[in-house]
Design an enzyme around this catalytic site. Sequence first.
Site: not given
Length: 197
Positions: A52-54, A83, A110, A138-139, A174, A176
């Site tokens: 997600g976005e930490s 991530c 990051r 992803i990023r 990721h 998953e």
Amino acid sequence: MTEQQRPRIGVLAIQGDYSAHAEALRESGAEPVEVRKPEQLAGLDGLILPGGESTTMLKFLEKRHFFDRLVEFSASKPVFGTCAGAILLAREVRNPPQRSLAALDAVVERNAYGRQIDSSIVTAETELPGGPLEMVFIRAPRIVDTGADVEILARRDGSPSLIKQGMVMAATFHPELSHDRRVHRLFVETVAAATKN
Ligand code: GLN
């Protein structure tokens, strides 16, 4: 495994792709539990911190002592960060520095791969039995340093992408989002082994 033996593993369900993690856990022999409040950590055998976005996740966790409860949880029970979750678990975060749970002896940078290649799928060798592993980035962050107790189970361009230190696991990708369940199975086995003790 019978229902009773299935470990109960929480998935932090604040943001990100927690439902894909829950499904991967179910397919790997665990009972997933979505966690949105610190009280819901009680009675869990392990926990996944998803991508997600930490920074967004941190802001949420800093309310209601959730962060402190997670520090306690991750010091005593198996945890797996993917991530953004890996960023949350690290000992130190760079680019820019931010607070973290410091459950894992690793330094993480990051958004380390720049805009052009911010998302990619890489298949690489792994220490996990069963041949090369598909990794969806992803990023993604980059693990730039690990302590002596950290096992490196896969790499991307030389940098660790899947690591394990005792009961704590982290992936900069990721798992998953791939069909391969080896990474989740390893975590479920880690939880099952810790629950026996
Ligand atoms: N770039 C995100 C961060 O720094 C992590 C991306 C992800 O979880 N897919 O928090």
